[in-house]
Design a protein around this motif. Structure first.
Motif, PDB file in Angstrom:
ATOM      1  N   ASN A  20       0.815  -1.212   0.000  1.00  0.00           N
ATOM      2  CA  ASN A  20       0.000   0.000   0.000  1.00  0.00           C
ATOM      3  C   ASN A  20       0.852   1.268   0.000  1.00  0.00           C
ATOM      4  N   ASN A  21       2.156   1.116   0.209  1.00  0.00           N
ATOM      5  CA  ASN A  21       3.042   2.289   0.209  1.00  0.00           C
ATOM      6  C   ASN A  21       3.631   2.566  -1.171  1.00  0.00           C
ATOM      7  N   SER A  22       3.274   1.752  -2.159  1.00  0.00           N
ATOM      8  CA  SER A  22       3.844   1.937  -3.495  1.00  0.00           C
ATOM      9  C   SER A  22       2.757   1.998  -4.557  1.00  0.00           C
ATOM     10  N   LEU A  23       3.050   2.735  -5.596  1.00  0.00           N
ATOM     11  CA  LEU A  23       2.147   2.861  -6.733  1.00  0.00           C
ATOM     12  C   LEU A  23       2.990   2.777  -7.998  1.00  0.00           C
ATOM     13  N   SER A  24       2.562   1.965  -8.958  1.00  0.00           N
ATOM     14  CA  SER A  24       3.281   1.871 -10.229  1.00  0.00           C
ATOM     15  C   SER A  24       2.362   2.295 -11.366  1.00  0.00           C
ATOM     16  N   ILE A  25       2.931   3.011 -12.298  1.00  0.00           N
ATOM     17  CA  ILE A  25       2.159   3.474 -13.457  1.00  0.00           C
ATOM     18  C   ILE A  25       2.941   3.165 -14.730  1.00  0.00           C
ATOM     19  N   VAL A  26       2.292   2.517 -15.692  1.00  0.00           N
ATOM     20  CA  VAL A  26       2.855   2.424 -17.038  1.00  0.00           C
ATOM     21  C   VAL A  26       2.261   3.579 -17.825  1.00  0.00           C
ATOM     22  N   LEU A  27       3.105   4.472 -18.293  1.00  0.00           N
ATOM     23  CA  LEU A  27       2.613   5.602 -19.085  1.00  0.00           C
ATOM     24  C   LEU A  27       2.934   5.328 -20.538  1.00  0.00           C
ATOM     25  N   MET A  28       1.936   4.821 -21.262  1.00  0.00           N
ATOM     26  CA  MET A  28       2.157   4.498 -22.660  1.00  0.00           C
ATOM     27  C   MET A  28       1.624   5.602 -23.557  1.00  0.00           C
ATOM     28  N   SER A  29       0.703   6.388 -23.024  1.00  0.00           N
ATOM     29  CA  SER A  29       0.070   7.429 -23.807  1.00  0.00           C
ATOM     30  C   SER A  29       0.892   8.709 -23.766  1.00  0.00           C
ATOM     31  N   GLY A  30       0.869   9.443 -24.868  1.00  0.00           N
ATOM     32  CA  GLY A  30       1.531  10.730 -24.908  1.00  0.00           C
ATOM     33  C   GLY A  30       0.516  11.848 -25.078  1.00  0.00           C
ATOM     34  N   ASP A  31      -0.768  11.548 -24.826  1.00  0.00           N
ATOM     35  CA  ASP A  31      -1.791  12.590 -24.902  1.00  0.00           C
ATOM     36  C   ASP A  31      -1.761  13.420 -23.629  1.00  0.00           C
ATOM     37  N   MET A  32      -1.818  14.725 -23.817  1.00  0.00           N
ATOM     38  CA  MET A  32      -1.693  15.652 -22.682  1.00  0.00           C
ATOM     39  C   MET A  32      -2.647  15.304 -21.544  1.00  0.00           C
ATOM     40  N   ASP A  33      -3.902  14.984 -21.874  1.00  0.00           N
ATOM     41  CA  ASP A  33      -4.885  14.726 -20.827  1.00  0.00           C
ATOM     42  C   ASP A  33      -4.550  13.458 -20.037  1.00  0.00           C
ATOM     43  N   ARG A  34      -4.129  12.413 -20.737  1.00  0.00           N
ATOM     44  CA  ARG A  34      -3.804  11.166 -20.049  1.00  0.00           C
ATOM     45  C   ARG A  34      -2.509  11.314 -19.245  1.00  0.00           C
ATOM     46  N   VAL A  35      -1.530  12.036 -19.811  1.00  0.00           N
ATOM     47  CA  VAL A  35      -0.284  12.271 -19.077  1.00  0.00           C
ATOM     48  C   VAL A  35      -0.583  13.086 -17.811  1.00  0.00           C
ATOM     49  N   MET A  36      -1.476  14.075 -17.948  1.00  0.00           N
ATOM     50  CA  MET A  36      -1.869  14.846 -16.764  1.00  0.00           C
ATOM     51  C   MET A  36      -2.498  13.941 -15.710  1.00  0.00           C
ATOM     52  N   GLY A  37      -3.378  13.045 -16.166  1.00  0.00           N
ATOM     53  CA  GLY A  37      -3.995  12.095 -15.236  1.00  0.00           C
ATOM     54  C   GLY A  37      -2.938  11.328 -14.461  1.00  0.00           C
ATOM     55  N   ALA A  38      -1.923  10.852 -15.195  1.00  0.00           N
ATOM     56  CA  ALA A  38      -0.848  10.086 -14.551  1.00  0.00           C
ATOM     57  C   ALA A  38      -0.134  10.923 -13.495  1.00  0.00           C
ATOM     58  N   PHE A  39       0.186  12.181 -13.842  1.00  0.00           N
ATOM     59  CA  PHE A  39       0.974  12.989 -12.902  1.00  0.00           C
ATOM     60  C   PHE A  39       0.130  13.553 -11.756  1.00  0.00           C
TER      61      PHE A  39
END
Lengths: 188, 188, 188
Positions: free
Chosen positions: A33-52
């Protein structure tokens, strides 16, 4: 009778050790529960914003966050400008056509040849929502770990020095081992 | 000797308590299988359908399901019509351009200016597959929790009363805390 | 006093059994790290490649991997050619318009009417990166489990014999039960 008691009591230290072992194994599972992993495959501004936005939220809650940037996700962590010399023709062409860095990303909807991203940046600014640029800087300062996908970099001819500072380079094994230490892994 | 036995036996109640503690911690980890969290960032009819088919399946299996609707995902939970008065020009323009509710969503592929969604609805109807509208109603009746992303709503000028009834409003912290109670979190 | 010792000691076997039970429950939770589940909803070449690169990585690390192919993801597991006889007009039309198999998938970005996928295949070949075709074959040989979504197949008129050999057919319950045995579930 007293013999039986001795027998049982002799088991107790074994049980204590076992309980300690179980305690440690449970703690290891809870630590996910202390870790989070994200695969960021999209380069769309909205999805990248979601990730960050998710990454910053998790970092603010004291969690370790790792983002694996791959394929178009590499666009988001490129430096705003870099020389494409020393690469093949196709690599140069692809690099020339792809956006460089967070300020150049298109939106997945309503892009309208680049007007969409400007529009959303303006609307976000009016509501005091941090832009992607500052979200990324904040996350890096808060200790975000960014791993760029070696294979995608090879295929598209991207070098480590084309990417923002502080990025590591790794493969699918690095991603999987991080994901198995995390309760939540998102593919964005 | 008998002293030693007494010593060991005295440990036993401590062990019992520890075992009870471990039991509870394991139960908490196991309980994650009773929850499912979904980030719905997409507003494409097919992806939204995917989210609600999975949600309904999980609800039917007695699980708690939480959908966090953000960015374009908000399109899916808008009321079919609402007044955009009392908002800025850009907000009104964006709201006017975005689909309102499940019956207006485009498909991510083969949309053909809106013919795609009609085609798929027709083909689904012929095979007795529930449409998105009924999937959403079913899920809400079965106890689906829908949380709309506060930040996205602010940026796009969406108010709580523009969204279907029963929706809560929350931030990234609400999402993360739900995700950490779930074994599975999907980013759709 | 000796009575008390007897009492405590009598608890010990109960504790031992309980500890064994906890051990098994922890092992079951730990075993989730041996499984990976993927929902493959996208039929874009790049996203499908992402899914199969991760799957192959996990299989090479000895993990069980299950891919649930649904909606456009079914395009990736279609045979390169099959007869569409015995289906309705709309089903034939949709099947005719959708790509058949991994060599026909478009890229999500830079598709340029099919030039993009050829370009990326060429660039991947130059860097000795396996193409999607071989990634899929490798994964199937390594024991990848592919489950095709029954409901999507019904709606689009896809039959089991249209899909590559070794694919199972299942519903959302099959996906959820696999996901609850996995630490990581990706929605691609």
């Amino acid at each position: 009778m007293s013999n039986e008691i001795t027998e049982k009591a002799k088991e107790t230290p074994g049980v204590s050790e076992k309980v300690k072992e179980l305690d440690e194994r449970i703690a290891k599972l809870e630590a996910k529960n202390n870790s989070l992993s994200i695969v960021l495959m999209s380069g769309d501004m909205d999805r990248v914003m979601g990730a960050f936005i998710i990454a910053n939220g998790a970092l603010a809650m004291g969690k370790e966050v790792t983002i694996f940037a791959t394929f178009w996700g590499l666009d988001a962590i490129k430096k705003p400008s870099f020389s494409t010399s020393g690469r093949g023709f196709l690599e140069r062409m692809v690099l020339w056509m792809r956006p460089k860095g967070p300020m150049k990303l298109p939106t997945s909807k309503m892009n309208f040849a680049g007007i969409g991203p400007k529009l959303f940046r303006y609307m976000m600014g009016k509501k005091n929502v941090e832009g992607l640029n500052s979200l990324m800087e904040m996350a890096m300062e808060f200790g975000l770990k960014v791993v760029a996908c070696q294979m995608s970099m090879d295929v598209m001819g991207i070098k480590k020095e084309d990417l923002i500072d502080g990025v590591e380079v790794g493969g699918v094994a690095a991603f999987l081992s991080s994901s198995y230490k995390s309760n939540t892994t998102l593919f964005i």
